[in-house]
Design an enzyme around this catalytic site. Structure first.
Site, PDB file in Angstrom:
ATOM      1  N   LEU A 217     -61.993 -46.984  -7.673  1.00  0.00           N
ATOM      2  CA  LEU A 217     -61.276 -48.240  -7.394  1.00  0.00           C
ATOM      3  C   LEU A 217     -59.864 -47.905  -6.927  1.00  0.00           C
ATOM      4  O   LEU A 217     -59.149 -47.180  -7.615  1.00  0.00           O
ATOM      5  CB  LEU A 217     -61.169 -49.097  -8.671  1.00  0.00           C
ATOM      6  CG  LEU A 217     -62.486 -49.502  -9.360  1.00  0.00           C
ATOM      7  CD1 LEU A 217     -62.198 -50.197 -10.684  1.00  0.00           C
ATOM      8  CD2 LEU A 217     -63.325 -50.398  -8.459  1.00  0.00           C
ATOM      9  N   HIS A 218     -59.474 -48.421  -5.778  1.00  0.00           N
ATOM     10  CA  HIS A 218     -58.098 -48.148  -5.341  1.00  0.00           C
ATOM     11  C   HIS A 218     -57.474 -49.231  -4.464  1.00  0.00           C
ATOM     12  O   HIS A 218     -56.335 -49.099  -4.033  1.00  0.00           O
ATOM     13  CB  HIS A 218     -58.016 -46.799  -4.605  1.00  0.00           C
ATOM     14  CG  HIS A 218     -58.652 -46.817  -3.245  1.00  0.00           C
ATOM     15  ND1 HIS A 218     -59.976 -46.553  -3.048  1.00  0.00           N
ATOM     16  CD2 HIS A 218     -58.138 -47.060  -2.017  1.00  0.00           C
ATOM     17  CE1 HIS A 218     -60.259 -46.636  -1.759  1.00  0.00           C
ATOM     18  NE2 HIS A 218     -59.159 -46.953  -1.103  1.00  0.00           N
ATOM     19  N   ARG A 219     -58.194 -50.324  -4.177  1.00  0.00           N
ATOM     20  CA  ARG A 219     -57.601 -51.352  -3.306  1.00  0.00           C
ATOM     21  C   ARG A 219     -56.474 -52.063  -4.043  1.00  0.00           C
ATOM     22  O   ARG A 219     -56.654 -52.487  -5.199  1.00  0.00           O
ATOM     23  CB  ARG A 219     -58.637 -52.403  -2.916  1.00  0.00           C
ATOM     24  CG  ARG A 219     -59.780 -51.883  -2.131  1.00  0.00           C
ATOM     25  CD  ARG A 219     -59.496 -51.817  -0.642  1.00  0.00           C
ATOM     26  NE  ARG A 219     -60.442 -50.892  -0.068  1.00  0.00           N
ATOM     27  CZ  ARG A 219     -60.168 -50.014   0.882  1.00  0.00           C
ATOM     28  NH1 ARG A 219     -58.977 -49.946   1.416  1.00  0.00           N
ATOM     29  NH2 ARG A 219     -61.095 -49.198   1.333  1.00  0.00           N
ATOM     30  N   ASP A 289     -64.671 -49.881  -4.564  1.00  0.00           N
ATOM     31  CA  ASP A 289     -64.081 -50.766  -3.558  1.00  0.00           C
ATOM     32  C   ASP A 289     -63.731 -49.940  -2.321  1.00  0.00           C
ATOM     33  O   ASP A 289     -62.999 -50.400  -1.453  1.00  0.00           O
ATOM     34  CB  ASP A 289     -62.853 -51.504  -4.116  1.00  0.00           C
ATOM     35  CG  ASP A 289     -61.747 -50.555  -4.565  1.00  0.00           C
ATOM     36  OD1 ASP A 289     -61.904 -49.326  -4.453  1.00  0.00           O
ATOM     37  OD2 ASP A 289     -60.710 -51.061  -5.046  1.00  0.00           O
TER      38      ASP A 289
END
Ligand code: UD1
Ligand code: UDP
Length: 383
Positions: A217-219, A289
């Site tokens: 997850l990094h957005r 994501d």
């Protein structure tokens, strides 16, 4: 017509490749290798903007993918969008002025892509965009702005799925510029497959193949606000039945308090490319994501659950293995029932031209070697 109408390489040329962030290395490595192999007498220049700089976000990829040492390191680093983009523009301009390349190739949708596209077009240098035409139709995503700008100014638009052709045509881009070549990110995966299949990195965490959920997850929309905490809460719950392996992006790392996590959630450093492919290949499923991970999991035939409202990669949903959960961490609770439901269902094959040969088709176009009939067939019906 035997060559691209809009761009043709005449004799010996200078090609400049730009990379900056983790997914860029994966997309660009096979293109650099193929063009160097095909045109050994040309001048090939590699620029690394330095948008990503930690060894686990940059150097390990260059090493594992066999990318030659960059000729220029711009050292741009982290900053706000405006500062990062401006710094990249400021530092790439003198490089382009002194190298005077015949063609600049940029990948993907990161800020480096946007910055270099703007400078190249203003210097009158032909631009090629790798992974053109992807659209989420969500302009709150910085990547969407970067893609639109890069596509508008590219002489060569290399696309990897039919909907990308539709998107470019809808924006009025000439079909002569559009080349359906396939997915160069998958070229890198295919080239590494024998190596990562035998690694079984999950064993180092005491986990067996097929018995964990891999998470990335990094957005900003997910990890920079309160949704991250809710996602971690849901992962704790899932991990009581299916352990979680979570290689953490540095943006996300800064926002996680380890004390809130169950011992069955294995937070690890960002994984190197081979290690991450191994973790994917052995996972029961993936929650992400990431754009690239949606594609790789489709190629590998693994169930992927995407924590986003939309995807610029709809082919991973329509002919792949991807399920959009929405920007709703509560829906992480749906993952285990969904896996139980699909148990035994054979995965669909990879999308057309995700076959390990996309970079050869890129080189065919750049070198003007490709039979025009193939290009026209690929874009037929999309005008
Ligand atoms: C960028 C891209 C995104 C892409 C992602 C791939 C833009 C607008 N975003 O997001 O599209 O999906 O890369 O991973 O270009 N950091 C480090 N070390 C590093 C790199 C970053 O610590 O080597 C930290 C810094 O605190 C930085 C933050 O991560 O502020 C975000 O980095 P940045 O490159 O600005 O955006 P990403 O979230 O990585
Ligand atoms: N990746 C990796 N290690 C990780 C997470 C991702 O090697 O810990 C690889 C992944 O296999 C894919 C690429 O990085 O090739 C995707 O990059 P990322 O998710 O950072 O960016 P996005 O694709 O969302 O732009």
């Amino acid at each position: 017509m035997t060559k691209s109408e809009t761009f043709t390489v005449p004799g010996a040329v200078r090609i400049l490749y730009v990379v900056g962030a983790r997914p860029n290395f994966v997309k660009m490595a096979p293109v650099i290798a193929e063009l160097r192999r095909r045109r050994p007498d040309d001048h090939h220049v590699l620029v690394h903007t330095g948008q990503h700089y930690d060894p686990l976000m940059s150097e390990i990829f260059l090493d594992e993918l066999g990318v030659p040492a960059p000729d220029y390191l711009l050292g741009v680093g982290s900053a706000s969008h405006a500062v990062q983009t401006a710094r990249t523009m400021d530092r790439i301009e003198p490089v382009l002025q002194s190298e005077r390349p015949d063609l600049v190739i940029v990948p993907g949708d990161v800020n480096s892509t946007l910055a270099v596209a703007l400078v190249a077009v203003k210097l009158g240098i032909a631009l090629a965009h790798l992974e053109a035409g992807l659209r989420s139709f969500d302009r709150t995503m910085p990547e969407e702005i970067n893609r639109i700008v890069a596509d508008q100014f590219s002489e060569l638009l290399f696309v990897h799925s039919p909907e990308a052709i539709d998107n470019l045509c809808a924006e009025g881009l000439a079909t002569e510029r559009i080349h359906f070549v396939g997915n160069t990110m998958i070229d890198s995966l295919v080239a590494m497959e024998a190596r990562f299949r035998e690694l079984h990195v999950s064993r180092t965490l005491g986990l067996k193949a097929g018995e964990y959920l891999l998470v990335t997850l990094h957005r900003p929309a997910l990890v920079d606000g309160p949704l991250l905490r809710e996602a971690l809460h849901q992962l704790n719950a899932v991990s009581t039945q299916l352990p979680v392996v979570f290689p953490v992006h540095p943006r996300t790392r800064a926002r996680i308090d380890d004390r809130e996590l169950s011992p069955h959630v294995h937070l690890i450093e960002p994984a190197g490319y081979l290690a991450f492919l191994s973790l994917q290949a052995d996972a029961a499923a993936i929650l992400t994501d990431s754009g690239g991970v949606q594609e790789e999991s489709t190629y590998l035939g693994l169930p992927c659950f995407t924590l986003r409202d939309n995807t610029e990669r709809p082919v991973t949903v329509t002919s792949g293995t991807n399920t959009l959960l929405g920007m709703e961490p509560a829906r992480i609770a749906d993952v285990l029932p969904a896996l139980a439901h699909r148990n035994g269902t054979p995965p669909p094959g990879p999308p057309s031209a995700w076959d390990g040969h996309a970079s050869e088709r890129v080189a065919d176009v750049v070198c003007g070697d490709r039979d025009a009939a193939v290009l026209e067939a690929a874009t037929a019906g999309y005008a």
